[in-house]
Design an enzyme around this catalytic site. Structure first.
Site, PDB file in Angstrom:
ATOM      1  N   ASP A  97     -26.018  25.709 -20.554  1.00  0.00           N
ATOM      2  CA  ASP A  97     -24.902  26.488 -20.246  1.00  0.00           C
ATOM      3  C   ASP A  97     -23.814  25.534 -19.154  1.00  0.00           C
ATOM      4  O   ASP A  97     -24.259  24.913 -18.493  1.00  0.00           O
ATOM      5  CB  ASP A  97     -25.275  27.760 -19.103  1.00  0.00           C
ATOM      6  CG  ASP A  97     -23.848  28.609 -19.036  1.00  0.00           C
ATOM      7  OD1 ASP A  97     -23.123  28.617 -19.738  1.00  0.00           O
ATOM      8  OD2 ASP A  97     -24.066  29.363 -18.092  1.00  0.00           O
ATOM      9  N   MET A  98     -22.461  25.283 -19.741  1.00  0.00           N
ATOM     10  CA  MET A  98     -21.757  24.512 -19.212  1.00  0.00           C
ATOM     11  C   MET A  98     -21.367  25.093 -17.736  1.00  0.00           C
ATOM     12  O   MET A  98     -21.172  26.454 -17.731  1.00  0.00           O
ATOM     13  CB  MET A  98     -20.231  24.605 -19.968  1.00  0.00           C
ATOM     14  CG  MET A  98     -20.596  24.129 -21.532  1.00  0.00           C
ATOM     15  SD  MET A  98     -21.605  22.337 -21.445  1.00  0.00           S
ATOM     16  CE  MET A  98     -20.282  21.284 -20.692  1.00  0.00           C
TER      17      MET A  98
ATOM     18  N   TYR B 296     -13.996  26.523 -18.460  1.00  0.00           N
ATOM     19  CA  TYR B 296     -12.617  26.409 -18.832  1.00  0.00           C
ATOM     20  C   TYR B 296     -12.095  25.485 -17.839  1.00  0.00           C
ATOM     21  O   TYR B 296     -10.968  24.779 -18.026  1.00  0.00           O
ATOM     22  CB  TYR B 296     -11.916  27.780 -18.776  1.00  0.00           C
ATOM     23  CG  TYR B 296     -12.032  28.664 -20.052  1.00  0.00           C
ATOM     24  CD1 TYR B 296     -13.051  28.349 -20.869  1.00  0.00           C
ATOM     25  CD2 TYR B 296     -11.360  29.733 -20.296  1.00  0.00           C
ATOM     26  CE1 TYR B 296     -13.454  29.078 -22.014  1.00  0.00           C
ATOM     27  CE2 TYR B 296     -11.718  30.575 -21.396  1.00  0.00           C
ATOM     28  CZ  TYR B 296     -12.654  30.111 -22.306  1.00  0.00           C
ATOM     29  OH  TYR B 296     -12.848  31.069 -23.333  1.00  0.00           O
TER      30      TYR B 296
ATOM     31  N   ARG C 177     -15.208  28.423  -5.278  1.00  0.00           N
ATOM     32  CA  ARG C 177     -16.238  29.536  -5.250  1.00  0.00           C
ATOM     33  C   ARG C 177     -16.714  29.465  -3.874  1.00  0.00           C
ATOM     34  O   ARG C 177     -16.736  30.351  -3.208  1.00  0.00           O
ATOM     35  CB  ARG C 177     -17.471  29.349  -6.156  1.00  0.00           C
ATOM     36  CG  ARG C 177     -17.104  29.788  -7.627  1.00  0.00           C
ATOM     37  CD  ARG C 177     -18.263  29.854  -8.340  1.00  0.00           C
ATOM     38  NE  ARG C 177     -18.045  29.584  -9.977  1.00  0.00           N
ATOM     39  CZ  ARG C 177     -18.677  29.569 -10.861  1.00  0.00           C
ATOM     40  NH1 ARG C 177     -19.994  30.173 -10.792  1.00  0.00           N
ATOM     41  NH2 ARG C 177     -18.119  29.344 -12.096  1.00  0.00           N
TER      42      ARG C 177
ATOM     43  N   ASP D  49     -19.633  28.459 -24.736  1.00  0.00           N
ATOM     44  CA  ASP D  49     -19.936  27.336 -23.719  1.00  0.00           C
ATOM     45  C   ASP D  49     -21.601  27.179 -23.453  1.00  0.00           C
ATOM     46  O   ASP D  49     -21.909  27.018 -22.491  1.00  0.00           O
ATOM     47  CB  ASP D  49     -19.348  27.481 -22.581  1.00  0.00           C
ATOM     48  CG  ASP D  49     -19.919  28.441 -21.487  1.00  0.00           C
ATOM     49  OD1 ASP D  49     -20.650  29.253 -22.078  1.00  0.00           O
ATOM     50  OD2 ASP D  49     -19.637  28.064 -20.412  1.00  0.00           O
ATOM     51  N   GLU D  50     -22.277  27.904 -24.460  1.00  0.00           N
ATOM     52  CA  GLU D  50     -23.766  27.804 -24.186  1.00  0.00           C
ATOM     53  C   GLU D  50     -24.563  27.557 -25.602  1.00  0.00           C
ATOM     54  O   GLU D  50     -24.028  28.139 -26.491  1.00  0.00           O
ATOM     55  CB  GLU D  50     -24.492  28.987 -23.566  1.00  0.00           C
ATOM     56  CG  GLU D  50     -23.920  30.355 -24.163  1.00  0.00           C
ATOM     57  CD  GLU D  50     -24.373  31.700 -23.298  1.00  0.00           C
ATOM     58  OE1 GLU D  50     -25.511  31.582 -22.598  1.00  0.00           O
ATOM     59  OE2 GLU D  50     -23.674  32.601 -23.471  1.00  0.00           O
TER      60      GLU D  50
HETATM   61  N1  DCP Z   1     -14.391  33.576 -19.886  1.00  0.00           N
HETATM   62  C1  DCP Z   1     -13.506  34.317 -19.958  1.00  0.00           C
HETATM   63  N2  DCP Z   1     -13.497  35.547 -19.601  1.00  0.00           N
HETATM   64  C2  DCP Z   1     -14.550  36.315 -18.943  1.00  0.00           C
HETATM   65  C3  DCP Z   1     -15.826  35.685 -18.620  1.00  0.00           C
HETATM   66  C4  DCP Z   1     -15.665  34.159 -19.209  1.00  0.00           C
HETATM   67  O1  DCP Z   1     -12.497  33.815 -20.481  1.00  0.00           O
HETATM   68  N3  DCP Z   1     -14.490  37.405 -18.555  1.00  0.00           N
HETATM   69  C5  DCP Z   1     -14.315  32.388 -20.398  1.00  0.00           C
HETATM   70  C6  DCP Z   1     -14.411  31.119 -19.315  1.00  0.00           C
HETATM   71  C7  DCP Z   1     -15.380  30.564 -18.566  1.00  0.00           C
HETATM   72  C8  DCP Z   1     -16.217  30.684 -20.086  1.00  0.00           C
HETATM   73  O2  DCP Z   1     -15.750  31.657 -20.848  1.00  0.00           O
HETATM   74  O3  DCP Z   1     -15.220  29.361 -18.212  1.00  0.00           O
HETATM   75  C9  DCP Z   1     -17.798  30.753 -19.968  1.00  0.00           C
HETATM   76  O4  DCP Z   1     -18.049  31.814 -19.235  1.00  0.00           O
HETATM   77  P1  DCP Z   1     -19.349  31.776 -18.192  1.00  0.00           P
HETATM   78  O5  DCP Z   1     -19.571  33.219 -17.953  1.00  0.00           O
HETATM   79  O6  DCP Z   1     -20.291  30.883 -18.611  1.00  0.00           O
HETATM   80  O7  DCP Z   1     -18.721  31.221 -16.898  1.00  0.00           O
HETATM   81  P2  DCP Z   1     -18.349  29.810 -16.225  1.00  0.00           P
HETATM   82  O8  DCP Z   1     -18.819  28.922 -17.423  1.00  0.00           O
HETATM   83  O9  DCP Z   1     -16.789  29.710 -16.208  1.00  0.00           O
HETATM   84  O10 DCP Z   1     -19.062  29.572 -15.098  1.00  0.00           O
HETATM   85  P3  DCP Z   1     -20.405  29.269 -14.809  1.00  0.00           P
HETATM   86  O11 DCP Z   1     -20.677  27.851 -14.471  1.00  0.00           O
HETATM   87  O12 DCP Z   1     -20.915  30.358 -13.500  1.00  0.00           O
HETATM   88  O13 DCP Z   1     -21.231  29.438 -15.874  1.00  0.00           O
END
Ligand code: DCP
Length: 712
Positions: A18-19, A23, A60, A120-121
């Site tokens: 998982d990235m 974004y 965060r 992203d996963e």
């Molecule tokens: N995303 C979005 N709207 C949301 C949730 C996520 O547009 N309600 C997009 C932005 C995130 C991407 O999807 O960067 C991946 O979501 P993740 O839940 O995997 O969260 P992140 O990658 O941002 O953070 P983490 O490191 O916690 O996985």
């Protein structure tokens, strides 16, 4: 709900990658000066500083959360950098994120079967690579172990205070008494650490990973230590992990099923499920769900990693909250055009890059009706065969919207005058393209015939694009079948449908634009007709060329070919089997064009017949070529059957309103759809059933009914 399979062995090595704050990382790569700074990506909507959709780990640490808006984030972290998501077609443009995800996938997929699970996963099946490594370079023989491997977290490995965690991990990796399974996982840790380092080197992105014996455990573990870390789940730690894992944290238990387990069975953690026998869980939630619950309580999950690097569908959506709700057909059409343009661009790109074509166009929306609670009636989703070309997609999407709106408004609506409307408002719109398959071999040469051009809305003016969802012969000689294409000879017989259409039209004002446009929708073959209505047996059979639905169509709108006509159509299809030639191909596309526009045709018989059904002749041309039936669809009835007899009261209502095959929606697309629609999908993905217990009441203490099972 996945059908639970009992694992025969736990010797697989599965990773979930998982990235981290994805974004944000993509934006930081574009603007390297933002690296290491508190940063967040916000939606294009600037209300209160825009909604945060991704938050860097630095931000965060200041207490910034994804649920905040930009202004709020600035309150808790004044130095935060807010980057707006790119915009195209008046909405978020996720292409740079998708492409960045693809870069990562291309690296990760080198070591084993790879399934792109969302933007992203990914899941990786590294079993073969781990077994090979175990043979060639067993962990206990390793002298130099990379730092990234030693930084792994191993669940269940006790690290006493003052002890170097990396040394403990080294010992765990090299211990001589490790089980074969643990050795495999140790190899997995090496492989994943190397892949993650490669991703960082090539893309500048960090990611986190979980390494376990199945997908469920790997997914659980990947989020445990973020960012840029990996977590290993030895089999011996599974019980402890699930014992303390809150029910709602488990994938697919975040919704109503999880709530029911909490309130009706008194389960707080996944481990609490252990007290119930499989039989009892099945009695409460149906055979499949009960079986699945019994398995997950024990950390068992036989789901395979699908070898899939490309999305199963494409979607484009936008929300119109509060006062932005769309209240005129013109505004709906405007936004549908934008969404369809984006969808068309992505289809085109998929076609160019991957040589794949999509077959189904689906429209989803959310809407409210004046004076009626939104929850009372869901806006139905509508599908039809997808015709390539921006204009066609736009036209078809609008027509689908018209049909859905009529159904949504019901038969007793007051008149809508012109474009003025006080009765309804649309709060979200999305279009998606699914049933994406590779172009059958041989088609590429047709593309070459046209000077190397693939169908393009602008440059090619539809015909070839249209032809792609028709009968594309697999060889110019016509000797081969058009394998791989999905048959649209599935348009079904709906006795009684005419009456329903008449009724529905009779209730609308003659001048009502909906009324006029509704006639058009009847010419669109309905994809949703592929599904069996509620309560009917699913007759889908892979080997059968045709499927028939029971006589009663629950939908008020549909094209309604007579039985006789359908039979005739079948006969035509049979007669023409094996005659696919390049000439047929051109005849067919000309015919279909002409037929649709009610102009002169070259193959009068085919087209007239098709027209008389209210179907475009594309259906006929399709039937001539397609011998391969699509795989049996897992329709809602099957989803429902997962939860046995415990039905929720409004299920039939939902079923009618939500004609969509969940399996065809890729998770990456769900991520991209408007939140309300995501919720809709999630609701469908999760069973809604309550325990099948006499006199059970929500929230009542029925736990005593299910006395802990001593027999397990
Ligand atoms: N995303 C979005 N709207 C949301 C949730 C996520 O547009 N309600 C997009 C932005 C995130 C991407 O999807 O960067 C991946 O979501 P993740 O839940 O995997 O969260 P992140 O990658 O941002 O953070 P983490 O490191 O916690 O996985």
């Amino acid at each position: 709900m996945p059908v639970a399979k009992r694992e025969t062995s736990d010797g697989r090595v599965i990773a979930h990658v998982d990235m981290d704050c994805f974004y944000v990382q993509v934006e930081q790569r574009k603007q390297p000066n933002l690296r290491g700074l508190p940063t967040a990506v916000i939606q294009y909507n600037s209300f209160k500083g825009g909604a945060l959709i991704a938050v860097s780990y630095e931000a965060r640490n200041f207490g910034v959360k994804r649920s905040m808006r930009g202004d709020e984030a600035k309150d808790v972290c004044p130095q935060i950098h807010l980057v707006q998501v790119p915009v195209a077609h008046g909405k978020a443009d996720l292409n740079s994120y998708r492409n960045a995800g693809s870069e990562v996938v291309s690296i990760l997929s080198k070591k084993g079967r790879c399934e792109r699970a969302s933007i992203d996963e990914v899941y990786l099946d590294l079993t073969d690579a781990a077994e090979t490594m175990l043979l060639e370079m067993p962990p206990e023989a390793r002298e130099d172990i990379e730092e990234e491997v030693l930084k792994s977290h191993v669940l269940g490995l006790e690290i006493k205070e003052g002890i170097d965690a990396k040394e403990e991990v080294r010992k765990w990796i090299r211990r001589g008494d490790a089980t074969y399974q643990d050795k495999l996982l140790a190899c997995g840790a090496f492989i994943v650490a190397n892949l993650r380092m490669q991703v960082l080197k090539d893309t500048e992105f960090t990611c986190s990973a979980g390494i376990a014996h199945n997908k469920m455990l790997a997914k659980l573990a990947s989020g445990m230590n973020k960012p840029a870390q990996q977590t290993v789940v030895p089999q011996s730690s599974v019980g402890g992990l699930l014992e303390s894992l809150p029910i709602k944290k488990m994938k697919q238990l975040g919704g109503k099923l999880g709530s029911s387990l909490q309130s009706d069975l008194g389960c707080k953690t996944v481990g609490d499920l252990l007290q119930f026998s499989e039989e009892k869980l099945q009695q409460c939630y149906g055979i499949n769900t009960g079986n699945w619950l019994w398995n997950i309580a024990r950390g068992i999950n036989g789901e395979e990693v699908e070898g899939r690097l490309l999305p199963k569908s494409h979607g484009s959506g936008k929300t119109f909250p509060g006062p932005q709700a769309l209240k005129t057909l013109a505004s709906v059409q405007h936004w549908l055009n934008e969404l369809c343009e984006e969808l068309s661009e992505r289809l085109q790109s998929d076609l160019n890059l991957n040589k794949r074509i999509a077959h189904t166009l689906t429209l989803h929306a959310r809407a409210y009706k004046k004076g009626e609670s939104d929850s009372l009636r869901k806006f139905p989703s509508e599908s039809c065969p997808l015709r390539y070309g921006t204009t066609k997609i736009q036209e078809d999407a609008l027509t689908l919207f018209q049909a859905a709106l009529r159904e949504f408004l019901g038969f007793c609506i007051s008149k809508t005058h012109g474009n003025e409307n006080n009765n309804w408002g649309v709060t979200s719109l999305s279009v998606s393209a699914s049933k994406i398959v590779p172009i059958p071999s041989g088609t590429h040469s047709i593309v070459k015939y046209f000077g190397g051009q693939v169908p393009s809305s602008s440059s090619f003016n539809q015909p070839l694009g249209n032809a792609f969802d028709e009968a594309v012969p697999s060889s110019p000689s016509g000797s081969e079948n058009c394998s791989g294409l999905i048959s649209y000879e599935l348009q079904q017989n709906y006795p009684g449908g005419d009456t329903e259409i008449k009724n529905s039209e009779a209730c609308l004002h003659e001048q009502d634009p909906l009324c006029n446009l509704s006639r058009k929708v009847d010419s669109l073959p309905k994809e949703s007709s592929l599904e069996s209505p509620a309560g009917s047996e699913d007759r889908t059979t892979k080997s059968e060329p045709y499927r028939e639905l029971p006589a009663k169509d629950p939908r008020p709108l549909s094209s309604t070919p007579s039985l006789k006509a359908v039979e005739k159509k079948k006969t035509m299809g049979n007669n023409l089997k094996g005659n696919c030639s390049i000439m047929d191909f051109f005849n067919n596309y000309q015919n279909s064009q002409s037929s649709l526009e009610h102009k002169n045709v070259t193959n009068a018989h085919d087209v007239k017949t098709a027209s008389s059904f209210g179907l475009p002749s594309t259906m006929d041309s399709y039937s001539t070529c397609n011998q391969i039936e699509q795989p049996a669809e897992r329709c809602r009835e099957e989803i429902d059957s997962n939860v046995g007899e415990c039905s929720v009261p409004n299920m039939s209502q939902r079923r009618q309103a939500w004609d969509y095959n969940i399996d065809e929606i890729d998770h990456s697309v769900i991520e991209e759809l408007p939140p309300e629609i995501q919720q809709e999908f999630q609701a469908w993905l999760r069973p809604h059933k309550r325990p099948n217990v006499p006199n059970s009441k929500r929230g009542s203490s029925i736990t005593h009914y299910f006395l802990p099972d001593k027999s397990r």
